[in-house]
Design an enzyme around this catalytic site. Structure first.
Site, PDB file in Angstrom:
ATOM      1  N   CYS A  75     -20.171  18.625 -56.810  1.00  0.00           N
ATOM      2  CA  CYS A  75     -19.372  19.364 -55.953  1.00  0.00           C
ATOM      3  C   CYS A  75     -18.814  20.775 -56.608  1.00  0.00           C
ATOM      4  CB  CYS A  75     -17.993  18.482 -55.586  1.00  0.00           C
ATOM      5  SG  CYS A  75     -18.762  16.940 -54.444  1.00  0.00           S
TER       6      CYS A  75
HETATM    7  N1  LIG Z   1     -20.359  12.531 -54.559  1.00  0.00           N
HETATM    8  C1  LIG Z   1     -19.265  13.125 -54.317  1.00  0.00           C
HETATM    9  O1  LIG Z   1     -18.307  12.798 -54.837  1.00  0.00           O
HETATM   10  C2  LIG Z   1     -19.058  13.838 -52.717  1.00  0.00           C
HETATM   11  C3  LIG Z   1     -17.609  14.102 -52.567  1.00  0.00           C
HETATM   12  C4  LIG Z   1     -17.417  14.834 -51.416  1.00  0.00           C
HETATM   13  C5  LIG Z   1     -18.557  15.487 -50.698  1.00  0.00           C
HETATM   14  N2  LIG Z   1     -19.731  15.238 -51.281  1.00  0.00           N
HETATM   15  C6  LIG Z   1     -20.769  15.965 -50.278  1.00  0.00           C
HETATM   16  O2  LIG Z   1     -21.527  14.964 -49.688  1.00  0.00           O
HETATM   17  C7  LIG Z   1     -22.855  15.280 -49.505  1.00  0.00           C
HETATM   18  C8  LIG Z   1     -23.857  14.064 -50.187  1.00  0.00           C
HETATM   19  O3  LIG Z   1     -23.331  13.966 -51.537  1.00  0.00           O
HETATM   20  P1  LIG Z   1     -23.806  12.675 -52.588  1.00  0.00           P
HETATM   21  O4  LIG Z   1     -23.025  12.759 -53.644  1.00  0.00           O
HETATM   22  O5  LIG Z   1     -23.550  11.722 -51.486  1.00  0.00           O
HETATM   23  O6  LIG Z   1     -25.304  12.918 -52.484  1.00  0.00           O
HETATM   24  P2  LIG Z   1     -26.432  12.180 -52.956  1.00  0.00           P
HETATM   25  O7  LIG Z   1     -27.481  12.806 -53.573  1.00  0.00           O
HETATM   26  O8  LIG Z   1     -25.625  10.963 -53.824  1.00  0.00           O
HETATM   27  O9  LIG Z   1     -27.048  11.350 -51.615  1.00  0.00           O
HETATM   28  C9  LIG Z   1     -27.639  12.011 -50.665  1.00  0.00           C
HETATM   29  C10 LIG Z   1     -28.720  11.145 -50.246  1.00  0.00           C
HETATM   30  O10 LIG Z   1     -29.204  11.795 -48.827  1.00  0.00           O
HETATM   31  C11 LIG Z   1     -30.855  11.454 -48.983  1.00  0.00           C
HETATM   32  N3  LIG Z   1     -31.209  12.539 -48.353  1.00  0.00           N
HETATM   33  C12 LIG Z   1     -32.038  13.728 -48.593  1.00  0.00           C
HETATM   34  N4  LIG Z   1     -32.625  14.146 -47.663  1.00  0.00           N
HETATM   35  C13 LIG Z   1     -32.619  13.410 -46.778  1.00  0.00           C
HETATM   36  C14 LIG Z   1     -33.053  13.555 -45.554  1.00  0.00           C
HETATM   37  N5  LIG Z   1     -33.772  14.572 -44.846  1.00  0.00           N
HETATM   38  N6  LIG Z   1     -32.906  12.466 -44.554  1.00  0.00           N
HETATM   39  C15 LIG Z   1     -32.169  11.358 -44.958  1.00  0.00           C
HETATM   40  N7  LIG Z   1     -31.849  11.253 -46.113  1.00  0.00           N
HETATM   41  C16 LIG Z   1     -32.187  12.273 -47.074  1.00  0.00           C
HETATM   42  C17 LIG Z   1     -30.973  11.363 -50.585  1.00  0.00           C
HETATM   43  O11 LIG Z   1     -32.216  10.545 -50.812  1.00  0.00           O
HETATM   44  C18 LIG Z   1     -29.869  10.726 -51.254  1.00  0.00           C
HETATM   45  O12 LIG Z   1     -29.907   9.410 -51.038  1.00  0.00           O
HETATM   46  C19 LIG Z   1     -23.034  16.504 -50.147  1.00  0.00           C
HETATM   47  O13 LIG Z   1     -22.792  17.661 -49.279  1.00  0.00           O
HETATM   48  C20 LIG Z   1     -21.948  16.727 -51.032  1.00  0.00           C
HETATM   49  O14 LIG Z   1     -21.440  17.991 -51.503  1.00  0.00           O
HETATM   50  C21 LIG Z   1     -20.032  14.492 -52.271  1.00  0.00           C
END
Ligand SMILES: NC(=O)c1ccc[n+]([C@@H]2O[C@H](COP(=O)([O-])OP(=O)(O)OC[C@H]3O[C@@H](n4cnc5c(N)ncnc54)[C@H](O)[C@@H]3O)[C@@H](O)[C@H]2O)c1
Length: 407
Positions: free
Chosen positions: A250
């Protein structure tokens, strides 16, 4: 089904909802089917309880049966540090093929103001359905902080901005099942910017204290003592700690979504750029300090045995995305350091051809130990006592008066 999607899935299943868990990553879907969690905050036990209500699949078609669809795909940067909406566009296109009238779609991924209305809605419109009329559309930023236990999904207020009033109502009602407090804002744009403000606030304040840490190093002042003292002010000050730099998915990424968008409005977001610059400088500062310590002992980095304690971006998690620990390992290896590392959460660093070794093995014969991430369960005071030189980038040994040199 990543760090954001899986905890949400489990939370709704625990409320008695049937949840379709979709991901394009087959390994994640297989793990979920086998009841194996790959997210630290979701234990296998908690997953096992929710498991009967979760249908894990790589097929988007299953979404046609859902009342609500939450999109939690990554929003990374391209090599040119511009927003990469590829995963979002991919997910939206696949969803458009199966979208049904009356469904609610919520975007949770962190992104710039305007994404939900200007990018997501038009792709979903390829279904022939109109957002706000035929289906509901909203943005609700995820605030999960991996590893944190004092605030949970339920106790962290959830911000919701609907495309229309009805979209907002519907999303607020849904999240009300898993969150105690819903904060309504008037538009998706306000909700999108809220998340960016929160992350930019952290990035800027971390950069401020890191810049002061570099100055303190030159001035011979203990930054930790200063931060501790300033933190006694009961109002108008918020504690941020210096460290080896900013990591995770992030903070090093999200602010640049806004600076990119701001350029379209002839605005340069200078706080964001400056904070990014200062924080990116920190691993170099830390490595220079390692060089200095070894130099004082008459040793070059080349050939010195260096024990790296912790490589993930923060304590208690195994996430190495954008971790300053990786940068420090890269820089020290480039200088010819003989590196070993111990991180109970990160079993291997394949790109560095390194595997985590037991703490004692890493410390044994080391010329210097550097605490990059202070994981719980590691006795850092005992560790620094076992080596001739130690650099503590997290201030974790500072209260024990141990021999480690602080950042
Ligand atoms: N990890 C955190 O602490 C956190 C906190 C707040 C916000 N966010 C935001 O949330 C969002 C997701 O973050 P995350 O950490 O869960 O990411 P992540 O990489 O852990 O998970 C994302 C998932 O999406 C899947 N994916 C990718 N393309 C796809 C598609 N076309 N269709 C279906 N699935 C698909 C990936 O395989 C992966 O499993 C980001 O925008 C991030 O900035 C993350």
């Amino acid at each position: 089904m990543g760090y954001v999607g899986l905890p949400l899935t489990v939370a709704f299943a625990a409320q008695g909802r049937d949840v379709v868990a979709v991901d394009i990553d087959r390994r994640k879907i297989d793990a979920l089917r086998d009841g194996r969690s790959y997210v630290e905050d979701v234990s296998d036990e908690v997953l096992a309880e929710a498991r009967p209500r979760i249908e894990a699949t790589t097929r988007f078609a299953a979404l046609a049966r859902c009342d609500a669809i939450l999109i939690c795909v990554p929003t990374p940067l391209t090599a040119n540090r511009e927003p990469d909406l590829g995963p979002l566009v991919g997910a939206a296109r696949a969803l458009a093929d199966v979208l049904q009238p009356g469904q609610l779609v919520v975007l949770e991924s962190t992104t710039y103001p305007g994404t939900t209305r200007e990018r997501l809605a038009p792709i979903l419109a390829e279904s022939g359905l109109v957002a706000g009329t035929d289906f509901n559309l909203a943005f609700s930023p995820e605030r999960v902080d991996p590893g944190r236990t004092d605030f949970t999904l339920r106790t962290t207020p959830k911000v919701v901005g609907g495309l229309t009033e009805a979209c907002g109502d519907r999303a607020a009602e849904l999240y009300g099942e898993v969150c105690d407090h819903i904060v309504r804002v008037s538009t998706p744009e306000a909700a999108e910017l809220t998340k960016l403000l929160e992350n930019i606030f952290r990035s800027v304040n971390i950069a401020l204290v890191n810049e002061l840490a570099m100055l303190c190093d030159r001035m011979g002042i203990d930054i930790w003592e200063v931060v501790d003292a300033a933190s006694t002010k009961p109002y108008g000050f918020m504690r941020f700690e210096p460290g080896p730099g900013m990591g995770g998915h992030c903070l090093p990424v999200d602010p640049f979504y806004l600076s990119w968008r701001a350029r379209e409005f002839d605005m340069a977001t200078e706080f964001i750029e400056l904070a990014g610059k200062v924080n990116q400088q920190m691993p170099y500062h830390c490595v220079a300090k390692v060089e200095r310590l070894l130099n004082e002992a008459g040793k070059p980095v080349r050939g010195s045995r260096i024990a790296v304690l912790g490589v993930s971006y923060k304590p208690g998690v195994g996430d190495v995305r954008e971790s300053p620990g990786l940068k420090i390992v890269t820089l020290l290896a480039a200088l010819g350091g003989d590196l070993r590392y111990h991180d109970p959460f990160v079993p291997e660093l394949p790109e560095h051809d390194l595997r985590s070794e037991p703490l004692d093995a890493v410390l044994d014969g080391a010329d210097l130990a550097v605490i990059v991430t202070a994981h719980p369960g590691v006795d850092h005071d005992a560790a620094v006592a076992q080596v001739p030189l130690a650099l503590d980038l997290r201030g974790t040994t500072r209260h024990s008066g141990g021999p480690a040199v602080l950042l």
